[in-house]
Motif scaffolding. Structure first.
Motif, mmCIF file in Angstrom:
data_model
loop_
_atom_site.group_PDB
_atom_site.id
_atom_site.type_symbol
_atom_site.label_atom_id
_atom_site.label_comp_id
_atom_site.label_asym_id
_atom_site.label_seq_id
_atom_site.Cartn_x
_atom_site.Cartn_y
_atom_site.Cartn_z
ATOM 1 N N ASP A 288 0.429 -1.252 -0.332
ATOM 2 C CA ASP A 288 0.048 0.062 0.010
ATOM 3 C C ASP A 288 0.865 1.355 -0.272
ATOM 4 N N VAL A 289 2.368 1.165 0.487
ATOM 5 C CA VAL A 289 2.940 2.267 1.275
ATOM 6 C C VAL A 289 3.762 2.745 -0.668
ATOM 7 N N SER A 290 4.053 1.902 -1.176
ATOM 8 C CA SER A 290 4.627 1.563 -2.103
ATOM 9 C C SER A 290 4.124 2.340 -3.034
ATOM 10 N N GLY A 291 2.772 1.876 -2.638
ATOM 11 C CA GLY A 291 1.814 1.488 -4.193
ATOM 12 C C GLY A 291 1.210 3.277 -4.286
ATOM 13 N N VAL A 292 1.471 3.932 -3.450
ATOM 14 C CA VAL A 292 0.686 5.134 -3.482
ATOM 15 C C VAL A 292 1.433 6.187 -3.890
ATOM 16 N N LEU A 293 3.099 5.915 -3.679
ATOM 17 C CA LEU A 293 3.827 7.327 -4.070
ATOM 18 C C LEU A 293 4.443 6.685 -5.621
ATOM 19 N N LEU A 294 3.956 5.887 -5.934
ATOM 20 C CA LEU A 294 4.045 5.367 -8.102
ATOM 21 C C LEU A 294 3.397 6.120 -8.816
ATOM 22 N N ASP A 295 3.982 6.618 -9.399
ATOM 23 C CA ASP A 295 3.149 7.197 -10.775
ATOM 24 C C ASP A 295 2.572 6.460 -12.218
ATOM 25 N N PRO A 296 0.960 6.747 -11.613
ATOM 26 C CA PRO A 296 0.757 5.544 -12.802
ATOM 27 C C PRO A 296 0.508 6.548 -13.926
ATOM 28 N N ALA A 297 1.673 7.671 -14.520
ATOM 29 C CA ALA A 297 1.423 7.609 -15.660
ATOM 30 C C ALA A 297 2.960 7.305 -16.725
ATOM 31 N N GLY A 298 3.806 6.387 -15.473
ATOM 32 C CA GLY A 298 4.512 5.922 -15.586
ATOM 33 C C GLY A 298 4.972 4.124 -16.811
ATOM 34 N N GLU A 299 3.146 3.707 -16.205
ATOM 35 C CA GLU A 299 2.912 2.192 -16.886
ATOM 36 C C GLU A 299 3.554 2.359 -18.198
ATOM 37 N N ALA A 300 2.697 3.085 -18.961
ATOM 38 C CA ALA A 300 2.938 2.748 -20.346
ATOM 39 C C ALA A 300 4.500 3.079 -21.043
ATOM 40 N N ALA A 301 5.132 3.221 -20.835
ATOM 41 C CA ALA A 301 6.642 3.898 -21.010
ATOM 42 C C ALA A 301 7.599 2.405 -20.572
ATOM 43 N N PHE A 302 7.061 2.419 -19.570
ATOM 44 C CA PHE A 302 7.997 0.795 -19.240
ATOM 45 C C PHE A 302 7.409 -0.691 -19.948
ATOM 46 N N THR A 303 6.729 -0.146 -19.658
ATOM 47 C CA THR A 303 5.620 -2.012 -20.754
ATOM 48 C C THR A 303 6.213 -1.586 -22.320
ATOM 49 N N PRO A 445 2.846 -7.404 -9.995
ATOM 50 C CA PRO A 445 3.793 -6.320 -10.783
ATOM 51 C C PRO A 445 2.514 -6.146 -12.057
ATOM 52 N N ASP A 446 1.431 -6.604 -12.588
ATOM 53 C CA ASP A 446 0.378 -6.202 -12.931
ATOM 54 C C ASP A 446 -0.163 -4.825 -12.515
ATOM 55 N N ARG A 447 -0.204 -4.864 -11.127
ATOM 56 C CA ARG A 447 -0.472 -3.647 -10.033
ATOM 57 C C ARG A 447 -0.458 -2.895 -10.211
ATOM 58 N N TRP A 448 0.009 -1.746 -11.386
ATOM 59 C CA TRP A 448 0.266 -0.570 -10.881
ATOM 60 C C TRP A 448 -0.065 0.781 -9.984
ATOM 61 N N GLY A 449 0.501 0.658 -8.974
ATOM 62 C CA GLY A 449 0.481 1.721 -7.951
ATOM 63 C C GLY A 449 -1.774 0.468 -7.072
ATOM 64 N N VAL A 450 -1.026 2.436 -6.325
ATOM 65 C CA VAL A 450 -2.354 2.567 -5.653
ATOM 66 C C VAL A 450 -2.838 3.741 -5.025
ATOM 67 N N GLY A 451 -3.964 4.105 -5.614
ATOM 68 C CA GLY A 451 -4.461 5.835 -5.354
ATOM 69 C C GLY A 451 -4.590 6.084 -4.859
ATOM 70 N N VAL A 452 -4.332 7.378 -4.160
ATOM 71 C CA VAL A 452 -4.678 8.417 -2.839
ATOM 72 C C VAL A 452 -5.916 7.042 -2.088
ATOM 73 N N ASP A 453 -6.888 7.634 -2.654
ATOM 74 C CA ASP A 453 -8.218 6.874 -1.590
ATOM 75 C C ASP A 453 -8.132 5.334 -1.802
ATOM 76 N N GLU A 454 -7.621 4.495 -2.202
ATOM 77 C CA GLU A 454 -7.915 3.204 -2.131
ATOM 78 C C GLU A 454 -6.581 3.181 -0.902
ATOM 79 N N PHE A 455 -5.517 4.163 -1.179
ATOM 80 C CA PHE A 455 -4.563 4.237 0.290
ATOM 81 C C PHE A 455 -5.196 4.551 1.591
#
Length: 763
Positions: A288-303, A445-455
């Motif tokens: 949860d903690v690591s996920g909320v600090l992850l930028d969802p916008a980065g997923e496409a570029a890494f894929t 690893p296929d679940r890219w982060g956690v939103g603030v509300d979900e956190f």
């Protein structure tokens, strides 16, 4: 539930011959001054000679002599008690080490006397087999190397007991024993005792038997009864025959202890409600903690980067392939043993149905009959994947449900966790390397982060349902330390730039195996500065775990040499470029580290600090994370904090240590401030960069997320956070702000985190 022994926090110490009870005793006063509530030690019962981790217990009846024995244990307990702290001990109920038979008196007795041994049923041995298979030979032909010395059979450094006469050739003596020495290949296929995962030197223990439970736990429970131990951490409960019955029996035996279990919860999974424990060891909170600090916008570029380099991007396919490798090549003996219990089904169909069901598990195991949803889901998924096995799967489902406490149901539930752990954590996580910071225990690893509300939702659930559970960011089992992970999270904010750099670096200096190549570049950047030796050791382990170009049992020496030489090659050819990039992202990594630490330390649960991580620690998977900790340096910094030092955020890591010290001291001294959880929502142009919550009317935590984006935006600007009226003091820096719609630029003027206490509330 909450025990009266629940600590305010814990600090994990990795015990080993080089760091024994006396060494731990020497750091107790420092930990007390740091603000820690309980010293938390890795297993301290007697273990395999020279063991660096202690999970290979050989004799549960005594404190480990290599750590200082009973005298050292008592001295440590006295020191902890004198400091007003608790002592939490890691226990291992699932297995014992049989690597050195003479070190394990129970196993030695079983090898010598077979089923007549008083310990014959302490281990999960298939006694329908004529002899116990012991996979120790390099090849079947190695029996020729056997010798007899006294009343022992000797194979190089391995010694085994002899029952009966020693007359005749060593081969003839061997053939009369209750055990048979075999090579590892035959062991994988025919092993006659249950092991821990694929480790044949760790034999499973039958703690479901009351007399075995008593023998395994008697000494540790004596420590609890004497008041020396206040908490227990239970290793690997999913391997037990009946985890529910086990934790109930443990609770009955230690009614006042704080008990947490190493139950790995996948996203959305919860502990069975009937388990009388405080909670887990905290991997769910880590995600949860690591996920909320992850930028969802980065997923496409890494894929796109992964696809361009030839790294698989279909996670489900990679995971299925890796798990199938485990069932078909590694845990063959276990699959066969389970399939033999399935009635009225052809042998090969039974084996395939058992394997397919375990491959299909979405979590580690089911807990029938209490929790049946995952079992049902696994059968459905297996049937959809292999409709040709429909009848066999239906029979398996029917027979398991008809007797959920029977041997068939028990063994398949015990073994599913082995398939998931070996197939996913220890194989898939080294093959699906699109974004390695997500490849963490309990994560997807296929679940890219956690939103603030979900956190916030998950934190509120934790506070309401398991307020005394452990939370963590780093353990001895994490794939990388919290600070390495925090810096890697920055890469999601600069994904396009990083992808462009890696593409260029790969062309000039890549590793000829795509998954390892992409993992290597992320690791090089995330763990910098790192020595060539440390990085080589890590990459070699990663390559072997991936099982693509080399393995532990069948090494490709030429490829391994390429891997080992890679760090020096990169340093020589690309060192300045890599260093320049790392320098640019390092401050954002520090921000992420401080935010992650505050969210963990101030959030619901009992926070654990892994040894040494109160300062920056850019470690990788074990054994890298068991390196020596410089406590003299930490004591010196702590003294300077007492003199008023509020350090800059720099390479020293002193700022992180100040956060740890101030937050944990407040938790210990004012626990009433940390009850409850209320999300606070920032308002303004940079609101998405804040994570804030109140633990009570008088305590508010504020952290920064996506620091690169915040910098691009020009800072906080007019963004504010709602605080109740009054004056508030940041216990970390001492700065003060007024309540109301308070400017985040004021709250976070010095550090990217703040822990605010309302005026009039003593800190």
């Amino acid at each position: 539930m909450t025990s009266r022994s629940t600590p305010s926090s814990t600090y994990r110490l990795q015990m080993r011959p080089e760091f024994g009870f006396r060494d731990a005793e020497q750091v107790v006063s420092y930990l007390g001054a740091l603000g820690i509530g309980a010293v938390y030690v890795s297993p301290v019962l007697d273990a395999t000679p020279g063991s660096t981790h202690g999970y290979d217990v050989t004799d549960p009846s005594r404190a480990r002599p290599e750590l200082g024995g009973e005298e050292g244990r008592l001295a440590l307990a006295d020191a902890v008690r004198a400091e007003g702290m608790g002592l939490v001990v890691d226990i291992v109920p699932n297995h014992m080490s049989v690597e050195v038979p003479s070190a394990n008196p129970w196993w030695w007795s079983v090898l010598r006397d077979g089923s007549a041994s008083p310990y014959a049923h302490h281990f999960d041995i298939d006694w329908s087999r004529e002899r116990i298979l012991v996979p120790v030979l390099g090849s079947a032909d190695d029996l020729a190397a056997l010798t007899v010395e006294g009343d022992e059979l000797v194979y190089y450094d391995h010694r085994f007991p002899v029952s009966g006469s020693t007359e005749g050739t060593p081969q003839e003596v061997h053939d009369r024993q209750h055990y048979e020495l075999v090579d590892w290949r035959r062991g994988n296929a025919e092993l006659s005792y249950r092991r821990f995962f694929d480790i044949t030197t760790l034999a499973a223990v039958t703690v479901e038997r009351p007399e075995v439970f008593d023998d395994v736990h008697r000494e540790v429970l004596r420590w609890v009864g004497d008041g020396d131990v206040t908490g227990l951490r239970v290793d690997h409960p999913d391997g037990l025959a009946d985890p529910t019955a086990y934790v109930r029996r443990l609770r009955e035996a230690a009614p006042d202890a704080w008990i947490v279990i190493e139950k790995i919860l996948h996203p959305g999974e919860a502990l069975p409600g009937s388990w009388p424990v405080e909670g887990t060891t905290g991997y769910d909170a880590l995600g949860d903690v690591s996920g909320v600090l992850l930028d969802p916008a980065g997923e496409a570029a890494f894929t796109q980067l992964a696809a361009r380099l030839g790294v698989p991007t279909d996670y489900a396919a990679v995971e299925e392939e890796a798990r199938r490798l485990v069932t078909d090549s590694i845990l063959v003996a276990e699959v066969r043993r389970i399939a033999a219990l399935l009635q009225d089904v052809e042998v090969e169909a039974a084996r395939a149905a058992v394997a397919e069901t375990m491959i299909a598990f979405g979590v580690y195991r089911s807990y029938l009959p209490e929790v049946a949803d995952e079992w049902a889901a696994a059968i459905v998924r297996a049937t959809a994947r292999r409709p040709d096995l429909g009848e066999a799967l239906a029979a398996l489902d029917e027979q398991v449900r008809a007797d959920p406490a029977g041997e068939l149901a028990t063994r398949i539930q015990q073994t599913s966790g082995m398939v998931v752990a070996k197939g996913t954590e220890d194989t898939t996580f080294y093959r699906f390397t699109r974004f390695a910071a997500l490849n963490e225990v309990g994560g997807s690893p296929d679940r890219w982060g956690v939103g603030v509300d979900e956190f916030h939702r998950l934190a509120a659930v934790r506070d309401a349902g398991s307020p005394a559970t452990m939370t963590t960011l780093t353990t001895h089992d994490t794939k990388r330390s919290e600070d390495t992970r925090a810096r890697m999270a920055v890469l999601a904010e600069v994904a396009d730039e990083f992808a462009e750099l890696v593409t260029d670096w790969h062309d000039r200096c890549g590793i000829d195996e795509p998954s390892l190549d992409l993992l290597a570049w992320q690791t090089l950047v995330g763990a910098s500065p790192i020595s060539d030796e440390r990085l080589s050791d890590y990459l070699l382990k990663a390559a072997k775990e991936a099982k693509l170009r080399t393995t532990w049992t069948e090494p490709d020496e030429e490829f391994e040499q390429t891997v080992v030489s890679w760090p020096a090659r990169v340093r020589a050819e690309l060192g300045e470029e890599v260093d320049a990039f790392v320098k640019r992202i390092t401050p954002a990594g520090w921000s992420n580290s401080l935010s992650a630490k505050l969210l963990q330390l101030a959030g619901p649960g009992v926070p654990d600090v892994y040894q040494g991580t109160e300062l920056w620690d850019f470690s990788l998977v074990d054994p890298d994370n068991r390196r020596e900790v410089d406590y003299d340096l930490r004591r010196e910094l702590l003294d300077r904090f007492g003199e008023g030092l509020v350090p800059e955020i720099d390479r020293s890591g002193a700022a992180k240590m100040l956060v740890v010290h101030r937050v944990l001291t407040l938790r210990r001294d004012r626990p009433e401030l940390f009850r409850g959880y209320t999300p606070l929502r920032a308002d303004g142009p940079a609101a998405e960069h804040a994570v804030a919550f109140a633990r009570s009317d008088d305590l508010v935590a504020v952290a920064t997320r996506l620091p690169i984006g915040l910098e691009r935006r020009g800072g906080w600007g007019t963004t504010s956070v709602p605080l109740p009226e009054g004056r508030w003091t940041d216990v970390i820096t001492g700065a003060q702000v007024e309540g109301g719609d308070t400017a985040l630029a004021d709250v976070l003027d010095r550090y990217p985190v703040a822990l605010l206490v309302k005026e009039g509330v003593s800190s």
